[in-house]
Design a protein around this motif. Structure first.
Motif, PDB file in Angstrom:
ATOM      1  N   ASP A  42       0.806  -1.227   0.000  1.00  0.00           N
ATOM      2  CA  ASP A  42       0.000   0.000   0.000  1.00  0.00           C
ATOM      3  C   ASP A  42       0.838   1.276   0.000  1.00  0.00           C
ATOM      4  N   MET A  43       2.157   1.134   0.071  1.00  0.00           N
ATOM      5  CA  MET A  43       3.086   2.260   0.040  1.00  0.00           C
ATOM      6  C   MET A  43       2.871   3.248   1.192  1.00  0.00           C
ATOM      7  N   ALA A  44       2.301   2.776   2.293  1.00  0.00           N
ATOM      8  CA  ALA A  44       2.047   3.624   3.458  1.00  0.00           C
ATOM      9  C   ALA A  44       3.298   3.709   4.322  1.00  0.00           C
ATOM     10  N   ARG A  45       3.319   4.710   5.177  1.00  0.00           N
ATOM     11  CA  ARG A  45       4.321   4.764   6.231  1.00  0.00           C
ATOM     12  C   ARG A  45       3.772   3.896   7.346  1.00  0.00           C
ATOM     13  N   ALA A  46       4.600   3.081   7.967  1.00  0.00           N
ATOM     14  CA  ALA A  46       4.106   2.147   8.968  1.00  0.00           C
ATOM     15  C   ALA A  46       4.998   2.143  10.203  1.00  0.00           C
ATOM     16  N   VAL A  47       4.345   1.978  11.352  1.00  0.00           N
ATOM     17  CA  VAL A  47       5.037   1.924  12.632  1.00  0.00           C
ATOM     18  C   VAL A  47       4.540   0.691  13.375  1.00  0.00           C
ATOM     19  N   GLY A  48       5.463  -0.163  13.751  1.00  0.00           N
ATOM     20  CA  GLY A  48       5.127  -1.319  14.570  1.00  0.00           C
ATOM     21  C   GLY A  48       5.629  -1.099  15.973  1.00  0.00           C
ATOM     22  N   ILE A  49       4.824  -1.493  16.940  1.00  0.00           N
ATOM     23  CA  ILE A  49       5.225  -1.363  18.338  1.00  0.00           C
ATOM     24  C   ILE A  49       5.207  -2.767  18.940  1.00  0.00           C
ATOM     25  N   GLU A  50       6.343  -3.185  19.476  1.00  0.00           N
ATOM     26  CA  GLU A  50       6.470  -4.553  20.000  1.00  0.00           C
ATOM     27  C   GLU A  50       7.215  -4.549  21.330  1.00  0.00           C
ATOM     28  N   ILE A  51       6.681  -5.270  22.298  1.00  0.00           N
ATOM     29  CA  ILE A  51       7.275  -5.329  23.633  1.00  0.00           C
ATOM     30  C   ILE A  51       8.204  -6.532  23.819  1.00  0.00           C
ATOM     31  N   ASP A  52       8.069  -7.528  22.972  1.00  0.00           N
ATOM     32  CA  ASP A  52       8.916  -8.723  23.070  1.00  0.00           C
ATOM     33  C   ASP A  52      10.258  -8.433  22.401  1.00  0.00           C
ATOM     34  N   PRO A  53      11.365  -8.508  23.137  1.00  0.00           N
ATOM     35  CA  PRO A  53      12.661  -8.152  22.550  1.00  0.00           C
ATOM     36  C   PRO A  53      13.081  -9.039  21.375  1.00  0.00           C
ATOM     37  N   LEU A  54      12.739 -10.314  21.415  1.00  0.00           N
ATOM     38  CA  LEU A  54      13.113 -11.201  20.301  1.00  0.00           C
ATOM     39  C   LEU A  54      12.349 -10.865  19.029  1.00  0.00           C
ATOM     40  N   ARG A  55      11.051 -10.626  19.153  1.00  0.00           N
ATOM     41  CA  ARG A  55      10.259 -10.250  17.960  1.00  0.00           C
ATOM     42  C   ARG A  55      10.621  -8.844  17.477  1.00  0.00           C
ATOM     43  N   TYR A  56      10.927  -7.964  18.414  1.00  0.00           N
ATOM     44  CA  TYR A  56      11.393  -6.622  18.036  1.00  0.00           C
ATOM     45  C   TYR A  56      12.647  -6.718  17.162  1.00  0.00           C
ATOM     46  N   LEU A  57      13.613  -7.524  17.615  1.00  0.00           N
ATOM     47  CA  LEU A  57      14.848  -7.698  16.835  1.00  0.00           C
ATOM     48  C   LEU A  57      14.560  -8.364  15.485  1.00  0.00           C
ATOM     49  N   TRP A  58      13.660  -9.326  15.470  1.00  0.00           N
ATOM     50  CA  TRP A  58      13.265  -9.978  14.216  1.00  0.00           C
ATOM     51  C   TRP A  58      12.700  -8.936  13.243  1.00  0.00           C
ATOM     52  N   CYS A  59      11.800  -8.096  13.739  1.00  0.00           N
ATOM     53  CA  CYS A  59      11.197  -7.056  12.888  1.00  0.00           C
ATOM     54  C   CYS A  59      12.257  -6.106  12.337  1.00  0.00           C
ATOM     55  N   GLN A  60      13.167  -5.686  13.195  1.00  0.00           N
ATOM     56  CA  GLN A  60      14.233  -4.784  12.755  1.00  0.00           C
ATOM     57  C   GLN A  60      15.041  -5.433  11.625  1.00  0.00           C
ATOM     58  N   MET A  61      15.348  -6.707  11.788  1.00  0.00           N
ATOM     59  CA  MET A  61      16.112  -7.418  10.773  1.00  0.00           C
ATOM     60  C   MET A  61      15.324  -7.513   9.457  1.00  0.00           C
ATOM     61  N   MET A  62      14.034  -7.861   9.541  1.00  0.00           N
ATOM     62  CA  MET A  62      13.218  -8.018   8.327  1.00  0.00           C
ATOM     63  C   MET A  62      13.060  -6.683   7.584  1.00  0.00           C
ATOM     64  N   VAL A  63      12.813  -5.623   8.331  1.00  0.00           N
ATOM     65  CA  VAL A  63      12.656  -4.299   7.715  1.00  0.00           C
ATOM     66  C   VAL A  63      13.944  -3.907   6.990  1.00  0.00           C
ATOM     67  N   THR A  64      15.081  -4.176   7.603  1.00  0.00           N
ATOM     68  CA  THR A  64      16.372  -3.869   6.989  1.00  0.00           C
ATOM     69  C   THR A  64      16.608  -4.724   5.750  1.00  0.00           C
ATOM     70  N   LEU A  65      16.408  -6.038   5.877  1.00  0.00           N
ATOM     71  CA  LEU A  65      16.631  -6.946   4.741  1.00  0.00           C
ATOM     72  C   LEU A  65      15.728  -6.625   3.548  1.00  0.00           C
ATOM     73  N   LEU A  66      14.508  -6.172   3.829  1.00  0.00           N
ATOM     74  CA  LEU A  66      13.558  -5.858   2.761  1.00  0.00           C
ATOM     75  C   LEU A  66      13.723  -4.430   2.231  1.00  0.00           C
ATOM     76  N   GLY A  67      14.655  -3.670   2.793  1.00  0.00           N
ATOM     77  CA  GLY A  67      14.914  -2.307   2.323  1.00  0.00           C
ATOM     78  C   GLY A  67      13.769  -1.349   2.594  1.00  0.00           C
ATOM     79  N   LEU A  68      13.095  -1.523   3.735  1.00  0.00           N
ATOM     80  CA  LEU A  68      11.929  -0.695   4.049  1.00  0.00           C
ATOM     81  C   LEU A  68      12.185   0.347   5.133  1.00  0.00           C
ATOM     82  N   ARG A  69      13.448   0.612   5.457  1.00  0.00           N
ATOM     83  CA  ARG A  69      13.797   1.557   6.523  1.00  0.00           C
ATOM     84  C   ARG A  69      13.172   2.942   6.331  1.00  0.00           C
ATOM     85  N   LYS A  70      12.982   3.379   5.089  1.00  0.00           N
ATOM     86  CA  LYS A  70      12.433   4.728   4.852  1.00  0.00           C
ATOM     87  C   LYS A  70      10.945   4.804   5.168  1.00  0.00           C
ATOM     88  N   ARG A  71      10.238   3.673   5.128  1.00  0.00           N
ATOM     89  CA  ARG A  71       8.795   3.690   5.341  1.00  0.00           C
ATOM     90  C   ARG A  71       8.341   2.968   6.604  1.00  0.00           C
TER      91      ARG A  71
END
Length: 175
Positions: A69-98
């Motif tokens: 959808d080309m939206a700007r998105a913000v995820g909020i996560e309290i679990d440190p392992l899933r937080y790190l997973w999300c950070q890794m996926m966003v980086t690998l997919l090149g989505l840091r700008k959005r």
């Protein structure tokens, strides 16, 4: 001996990772990709939107909102392992700008920039969260919940497990 200690520590980290989010908001149960797509379509997410996923888990909702959808998105996560997973996926997919992933409790985060909020939380959590959404979200914001209702909000649309609420300028509690 050291291997046993490492396994015990990893086991404790895993146990805390599973149980802590449950006590704060909801256990991690991933929403199917089909339902994520349905929820975003129901909210009519587009490039001008800021989608906030409360308890973003593995990041699938914010990633789809940004990629499809080309939206700007913000995820909020309290679990440190899933937080790190999300950070890794966003980086690998090149989505840091959005896509931004925030670590912490969504009850202590500012949600005022969200035009769309998605969540898959327990009924008791939704009841507690409802006042915060009504207070902080702008008029016209869309809230889409997987399965569990917000008891004081007026449902606008429902499609299977996806339930959508629209915060209107004249709604009680909306600013």
């Amino acid at each position: 001996m050291w291997i046993m200690v490492v396994f015990i520590i990893l086991g404790l980290i895993f146990a805390i990772s599973i149980s802590w989010p449950t006590s704060v908001g909801a256990p991690w149960v991933p929403t199917s990709m089909k339902l994520v797509q349905k929820m975003l379509e129901m909210a009519e997410v587009g490039p001008v939107d800021s989608v906030y996923d409360l308890g973003c888990g593995d990041g699938r909702t914010v990633i789809m909102a940004a990629r499809v959808d080309m939206a700007r998105a913000v995820g909020i996560e309290i679990d440190p392992l899933r937080y790190l997973w999300c950070q890794m996926m966003v980086t690998l997919l090149g989505l840091r700008k959005r896509v931004t992933i925030k670590y912490g409790n969504f009850f202590s985060q500012d949600l005022s920039e969200a035009t769309v909020v998605t969540c898959y939380l327990l009924a008791k959590t939704n009841k507690k969260l409802e006042g915060k959404l009504l207070e902080e979200l702008p008029p016209g914001a869309r809230v889409v919940s997987n399965t569990f209702r917000f008891p004081g909000m007026q449902k606008v649309r429902q499609d299977g497990d996806a339930i959508m609420y629209l915060l209107c300028p004249n709604a009680v509690g909306a600013r």
